[in-house]
Design a protein around this motif. Structure first.
Motif, PDB file in Angstrom:
ATOM      1  N   ILE A 151       0.836  -1.204   0.000  1.00 45.64           N
ATOM      2  CA  ILE A 151       0.000   0.000   0.000  1.00 45.64           C
ATOM      3  C   ILE A 151       0.871   1.254   0.000  1.00 45.64           C
ATOM      4  N   ILE A 152       1.911   1.249   0.829  1.00 43.40           N
ATOM      5  CA  ILE A 152       2.820   2.401   0.913  1.00 43.40           C
ATOM      6  C   ILE A 152       3.586   2.579  -0.390  1.00 43.40           C
ATOM      7  N   LEU A 153       4.036   1.465  -0.982  1.00 38.91           N
ATOM      8  CA  LEU A 153       4.758   1.549  -2.256  1.00 38.91           C
ATOM      9  C   LEU A 153       3.868   2.116  -3.357  1.00 38.91           C
ATOM     10  N   LEU A 154       2.598   1.691  -3.385  1.00 36.32           N
ATOM     11  CA  LEU A 154       1.657   2.214  -4.371  1.00 36.32           C
ATOM     12  C   LEU A 154       1.417   3.703  -4.142  1.00 36.32           C
ATOM     13  N   PHE A 155       1.298   4.079  -2.881  1.00 32.92           N
ATOM     14  CA  PHE A 155       1.082   5.489  -2.542  1.00 32.92           C
ATOM     15  C   PHE A 155       2.269   6.341  -3.001  1.00 32.92           C
ATOM     16  N   ILE A 156       3.485   5.880  -2.728  1.00 30.07           N
ATOM     17  CA  ILE A 156       4.683   6.638  -3.109  1.00 30.07           C
ATOM     18  C   ILE A 156       4.785   6.749  -4.631  1.00 30.07           C
ATOM     19  N   ALA A 157       4.597   5.616  -5.319  1.00 32.40           N
ATOM     20  CA  ALA A 157       4.666   5.629  -6.785  1.00 32.40           C
ATOM     21  C   ALA A 157       3.615   6.562  -7.372  1.00 32.40           C
ATOM     22  N   GLY A 158       2.406   6.492  -6.824  1.00 27.11           N
ATOM     23  CA  GLY A 158       1.326   7.358  -7.299  1.00 27.11           C
ATOM     24  C   GLY A 158       1.631   8.830  -7.083  1.00 27.11           C
ATOM     25  N   MET A 159       2.198   9.166  -5.917  1.00 27.50           N
ATOM     26  CA  MET A 159       2.543  10.560  -5.630  1.00 27.50           C
ATOM     27  C   MET A 159       3.635  11.052  -6.570  1.00 27.50           C
ATOM     28  N   LEU A 160       4.595  10.198  -6.875  1.00 22.31           N
ATOM     29  CA  LEU A 160       5.679  10.576  -7.791  1.00 22.31           C
ATOM     30  C   LEU A 160       5.144  10.850  -9.201  1.00 22.31           C
TER      31      LEU A 160
END
Length: 304
Positions: free
Chosen positions: A56-65
């Motif tokens: 979930i955190i990895l998806l959030f970071i990738a999405g924010m980038l």
């Protein structure tokens, strides 16, 4: 010693100001809202039965980038128009605190990093859709805003693709569920964007943005269009239940939210003023998290 302390304090303040500029460049609040939709739709995918915080955190970071990259390009392209509007003239590129070159370098690094994260940690399909969404927003929708009001239609695609990206990241396919979630957010954007364009009409007109369906500005035609799209949201909102994605509780919640949006758009048609448009705008902000969270909570309830 005092001089050294002053220098240190100055460096800290300068660093904090620079970080704040980067947050503003990526439009952190807007990006967070977009990525929120992506993460919820990832969790709604049937294959995602165990919620791993790492993913979930990895998806959030990738999405924010990725979203931050698109917004950075947007601000670089719209440097001069942003500088003319009260709402945007304090943005880092528009105000001159950051060069266009620096903003483009930031966009390049964050965009590539985000897409590679989607490819490596999730799947190639979600990465490719992410890259396409970034391109569509930054290089098609953004320049189109000064050419034709069809920009809103074009912009609705990258605006809704995060839902499909989240689904594909979790499900690794383009099944009906992903398109239904895409459809909900796609239709939602029309009354949402037109309400914003209504409220900011004078600013947008000054810089040549064409974001309302009527060339004459805020008219009855615009209000009717908003009503039409909010009505279309009703049958689309039933589809998650019809395709057994969620249960009856979310069905009723989504139906009520859709009826609420229809009522607000009708009130805009009756009132024909900025106050009514602002009411539609804020209602749309509330609508999306309630609808998506109700779908997720219902899925969790059914899985128990």
């Amino acid at each position: 010693m005092v001089h050294t302390k002053d220098q240190s304090a100055s460096v800290i303040l300068s660093t904090v100001a620079r970080i704040r500029d980067y947050f503003q460049l990526m439009k952190f609040t807007l990006s967070f809202t977009v990525v929120f939709s992506c993460v919820i739709c990832y969790l709604l995918a049937p294959n995602v039965v165990v919620y791993e915080w790492k993913m979930i955190i990895l998806l959030f970071i990738a999405g924010m980038l990725i979203t931050g990259s698109a917004n950075a390009i947007n601000q670089s392209v719209e440097k001069h128009t942003d500088a003319q509007m009260k709402r945007t003239n304090k943005r880092p590129v528009a105000s001159g605190r950051m060069s266009q070159r620096e903003a483009y370098i930031f966009a390049l690094i964050t965009g590539i990093s985000g897409v590679l994260m989607m490819w490596y940690f999730f799947n190639p399909a979600s990465a490719m859709v992410s890259a396409f969404s970034l391109f569509l927003y930054a290089y098609i929708y953004t320049p189109l805003k000064t050419i034709n009001s069809i920009a809103v239609l074009v912009g609705a695609f990258p605006g809704a693709l995060p839902c499909l990206i989240g689904w594909v990241a979790g499900q690794d396919n383009f099944a009906a569920g992903g398109w239904i979630l895409f459809g909900i957010q796609f239709l939602w954007q029309f009354p949402h964007f037109w309400a914003i364009a209504w409220v900011s009409h004078s600013d947008y007109t000054k810089v040549g943005f064409k974001l309302l369906p009527s060339d004459k500005g805020p008219t009855k035609f615009t209000a009717i269009q908003a009503i039409m799209y909010s009505v279309l949201m009703i049958p689309v909102g039933i589809l998650p239940y019809y395709f057994h994605m969620t249960g009856q509780v979310s069905l009723y919640i989504v139906l009520l939210c859709n009826l609420f949006m229809v009522v607000q758009c009708i009130r805009l048609y009756i009132g024909m003023d900025v106050k009514s448009a602002r009411r539609v705008m804020f209602s749309s902000y509330i609508y999306l998290p309630i609808v998506l969270l109700s779908l997720l909570i219902d899925k969790l309830h059914l899985a128990m």
